[in-house]
Enzyme design. Sequence first.
Site, PDB file in Angstrom:
ATOM      1  N   LYS A 238       0.804  -1.222   0.000  1.00 46.62           N
ATOM      2  CA  LYS A 238       0.000   0.000   0.000  1.00 46.62           C
ATOM      3  C   LYS A 238       0.837   1.273   0.000  1.00 46.62           C
ATOM      4  O   LYS A 238       0.408   2.317  -0.500  1.00 46.62           O
ATOM      5  CB  LYS A 238      -0.875   0.034   1.266  1.00 46.62           C
ATOM      6  CG  LYS A 238      -1.932  -1.033   1.340  1.00 46.62           C
ATOM      7  CD  LYS A 238      -2.688  -0.992   2.672  1.00 46.62           C
ATOM      8  CE  LYS A 238      -1.942  -1.692   3.785  1.00 46.62           C
ATOM      9  NZ  LYS A 238      -1.932  -3.156   3.700  1.00 46.62           N
TER      10      LYS A 238
ATOM     11  N   VAL B 156      -6.277  -2.773  -1.516  1.00 47.79           N
ATOM     12  CA  VAL B 156      -7.492  -2.432  -0.781  1.00 47.79           C
ATOM     13  C   VAL B 156      -8.465  -3.599  -0.850  1.00 47.79           C
ATOM     14  O   VAL B 156      -8.723  -4.121  -1.940  1.00 47.79           O
ATOM     15  CB  VAL B 156      -8.158  -1.156  -1.355  1.00 47.79           C
ATOM     16  CG1 VAL B 156      -9.459  -0.847  -0.630  1.00 47.79           C
ATOM     17  CG2 VAL B 156      -7.215   0.034  -1.259  1.00 47.79           C
TER      18      VAL B 156
ATOM     19  N   GLU C 267      -0.623  -8.101  12.139  1.00 47.59           N
ATOM     20  CA  GLU C 267       0.835  -8.107  12.141  1.00 47.59           C
ATOM     21  C   GLU C 267       1.329  -8.329  13.577  1.00 47.59           C
ATOM     22  O   GLU C 267       0.604  -8.061  14.541  1.00 47.59           O
ATOM     23  CB  GLU C 267       1.372  -6.746  11.654  1.00 47.59           C
ATOM     24  CG  GLU C 267       0.845  -6.286  10.321  1.00 47.59           C
ATOM     25  CD  GLU C 267       1.405  -7.099   9.165  1.00 47.59           C
ATOM     26  OE1 GLU C 267       2.536  -7.598   9.290  1.00 47.59           O
ATOM     27  OE2 GLU C 267       0.704  -7.259   8.154  1.00 47.59           O
TER      28      GLU C 267
ATOM     29  N   GLY D 228      -8.956 -13.963   2.932  1.00 46.54           N
ATOM     30  CA  GLY D 228      -7.763 -14.651   3.409  1.00 46.54           C
ATOM     31  C   GLY D 228      -6.614 -14.394   2.452  1.00 46.54           C
ATOM     32  O   GLY D 228      -6.709 -13.551   1.560  1.00 46.54           O
TER      33      GLY D 228
ATOM     34  N   ASP E  68      -3.499   1.696   8.662  1.00 49.85           N
ATOM     35  CA  ASP E  68      -3.825   0.813   7.540  1.00 49.85           C
ATOM     36  C   ASP E  68      -5.049   1.344   6.778  1.00 49.85           C
ATOM     37  O   ASP E  68      -5.025   1.465   5.552  1.00 49.85           O
ATOM     38  CB  ASP E  68      -4.082  -0.608   8.073  1.00 49.85           C
ATOM     39  CG  ASP E  68      -4.458  -1.584   6.968  1.00 49.85           C
ATOM     40  OD1 ASP E  68      -3.552  -2.021   6.239  1.00 49.85           O
ATOM     41  OD2 ASP E  68      -5.654  -1.900   6.830  1.00 49.85           O
TER      42      ASP E  68
ATOM     43  N   GLY F 227      -2.984 -15.115  12.840  1.00 55.59           N
ATOM     44  CA  GLY F 227      -2.018 -14.756  11.797  1.00 55.59           C
ATOM     45  C   GLY F 227      -2.501 -13.646  10.883  1.00 55.59           C
ATOM     46  O   GLY F 227      -1.925 -13.408   9.822  1.00 55.59           O
TER      47      GLY F 227
ATOM     48  N   LYS G 244      -5.250   2.965   2.930  1.00 50.74           N
ATOM     49  CA  LYS G 244      -6.204   2.464   1.930  1.00 50.74           C
ATOM     50  C   LYS G 244      -7.143   3.560   1.430  1.00 50.74           C
ATOM     51  O   LYS G 244      -7.408   3.658   0.229  1.00 50.74           O
ATOM     52  CB  LYS G 244      -6.989   1.297   2.519  1.00 50.74           C
ATOM     53  CG  LYS G 244      -6.129   0.041   2.649  1.00 50.74           C
ATOM     54  CD  LYS G 244      -6.796  -1.027   3.501  1.00 50.74           C
ATOM     55  CE  LYS G 244      -5.969  -2.316   3.492  1.00 50.74           C
ATOM     56  NZ  LYS G 244      -6.446  -3.291   4.495  1.00 50.74           N
TER      57      LYS G 244
ATOM     58  N   GLU H 112      -4.549  -3.913  -7.325  1.00 47.53           N
ATOM     59  CA  GLU H 112      -5.833  -4.411  -6.820  1.00 47.53           C
ATOM     60  C   GLU H 112      -5.740  -4.926  -5.393  1.00 47.53           C
ATOM     61  O   GLU H 112      -6.664  -4.756  -4.603  1.00 47.53           O
ATOM     62  CB  GLU H 112      -6.359  -5.512  -7.754  1.00 47.53           C
ATOM     63  CG  GLU H 112      -7.785  -5.922  -7.512  1.00 47.53           C
ATOM     64  CD  GLU H 112      -8.748  -4.744  -7.639  1.00 47.53           C
ATOM     65  OE1 GLU H 112      -9.007  -4.105  -6.604  1.00 47.53           O
ATOM     66  OE2 GLU H 112      -9.223  -4.472  -8.744  1.00 47.53           O
TER      67      GLU H 112
END
Lengths: 349, 349
Positions: free
Chosen positions: A131, A158, A215, A327, A226, A212, A230, A155
Amino acid sequence: MQKEPLNLLFIGFGNVGRKLASILSVEKAGYSGLTGFSPRVIGIITRRHGALVNYDGLKLRDVLAFYQNNAGFNHKHPDFTEMDAKTAVNKLPYNVLVELSTLSIADRGEPARSYIQSALEQGKHVVSANKGPLAFSYLDLKLLADRNDCMLLHEATVMDGTPVFNLARTALYGCQITRVSGILTSTTNYILTAMEGGVSFDQALHQIQVMGIAEADPTYDIDGWDSAAKICILANAFLSGCLTPLQIPRQGIREISGRDIETNSGQGKKLKLIGSAWMENNRAAARVAVESIPIDHPFANIRGTGSVLQIETDLMSPLIIAHMSPGLNDTAFGVINDLLTISREFQRD
Amino acid sequence: MQKEPLNLLFIGFGNVGRKLASILSVEKAGYSGLTGFSPRVIGIITRRHGALVNYDGLKLRDVLAFYQNNAGFNHKHPDFTEMDAKTAVNKLPYNVLVELSTLSIADRGEPARSYIQSALEQGKHVVSANKGPLAFSYLDLKLLADRNDCMLLHEATVMDGTPVFNLARTALYGCQITRVSGILTSTTNYILTAMEGGVSFDQALHQIQVMGIAEADPTYDIDGWDSAAKICILANAFLSGCLTPLQIPRQGIREISGRDIETNSGQGKKLKLIGSAWMENNRAAARVAVESIPIDHPFANIRGTGSVLQIETDLMSPLIIAHMSPGLNDTAFGVINDLLTISREFQRD
């Protein structure tokens, strides 16, 4: 069909990179939509786990096994190299740079931003799942790409692989986007959903780290960075903005208490971390804020790691696109879809 | 930029056709995404309200005013003609047939199906907002289009202009769609939502007829035919099916009582009319049924005239695309987006 095969250079080989390599090798036979799509990966450069280069194409199946067995690449691998990312970007005969390293707010998208710039200056296409470069330098990089007749696709930046930019590029062609807003960060949405069930902030954070998804250092997610990155990419791509995550009002969820959640619940509302971008006095504006969402609003039912984006345009009534349980596959698909787009453009030349 | 201007022939000039004409003339200046897009409409043929033809392009602004003042076209208009649709489709020098007449289940998509077939046989592109031909003859028409190197586009047939087919064609490229399901009919969703508020079926139906959303004869909507036509188009387009609305299990909402709604509500559920299509023994299957949806499912918050589609694929986790309050603009945009797609293909030749 292709005039020239895609020769990829991977920068980064974390979860997304390894999943991508796996889909393109071990798993590929299971996906009929990928039949005939055989890009070569000629280099994989990581910052702390070694690097491989092979102009004929790395054997991804073996590469993955080696990486797993050795926790990285080392001199025992026949394709091992000491080459660093900067050299690789400038010297290797790739035609698509695939930037897979992680967001850096402190370094304003560097060094990935510079790598992407170098690739575009050489007339090479770029696919970024990172990003940072797009959040901090979208306009400059896009202009450079256009000037050099290259594609700069992103792609996966986001909503994982959810086709947000693809949707705008083709399916909403003819509309002007006027506003976008949504739940953009899985970690924060998971924590807020878990807190509705009576789990504490710390417990919820621990849960999602174990899964997981967050982070190891979840600060970027928790503090809204984050989402800010975005929404800046969206504002810059859809509203011709020139915003960076450092410039926009930003709120995280660190201060949200169980009582805040309960109070809202009693009023038929849910707390959600929402990124929004809109036009104001002919300029793009954006923010990230915790908002009270009525329980019958479509955003309210986006639970757990789900994400959602509402797109408002001049011609159509609002559209919503949502992803219930994204995922690694989805992020990897975002990169693959971009590579397929470039591949189709290659075929057309 | 275009090598050849788009010369359109409209079959039908109902609400969607008139809205489309209005966007392309009266309203056009307000939509910056349409700058430079100037297709000519060389003919408008209606079944009961007369027809106009002018090879130089009809003046849509005047045409709309004339239609409104005269409740149709007549010999007082300088471009008036007695030509019927069949003759127009076979004789006029259009390059895109725009089929805007209404669904006919009893006639299995005729006569629109034949018009589309004739156009494609002549190598002309087709944009259809009419569900019938696609619901009954998708595969034949698509093969014919491919054979003659024509485009057959139909974005407006499902979820108004929401870019469902466009999404699948470009943004999900590389994925195999394995299942689609959703709320596809505005009228039935409006009635079920109103009944949740204690309104009777008949009152709710009357309300939506007054709003101009339900047809004067709402049977197709109420009895599930509209959803059946749409889910067949989706099954045939996405799952290579060969289904027609007459072949699939179909349920309507006529038998739903206020008590049914209450019982479900007591169990934390909502009743929704859901169209679904999936692969079964390597073949597409589909159905339309009233289903109990848990209140925290994303479909549950699609209220009133809203619609939603969940798309499941092999590579990605489920995607949802929703439209909260579709109107005529949205259906018209579906047609415009298809025309823009054809226009871009023209430019490329």
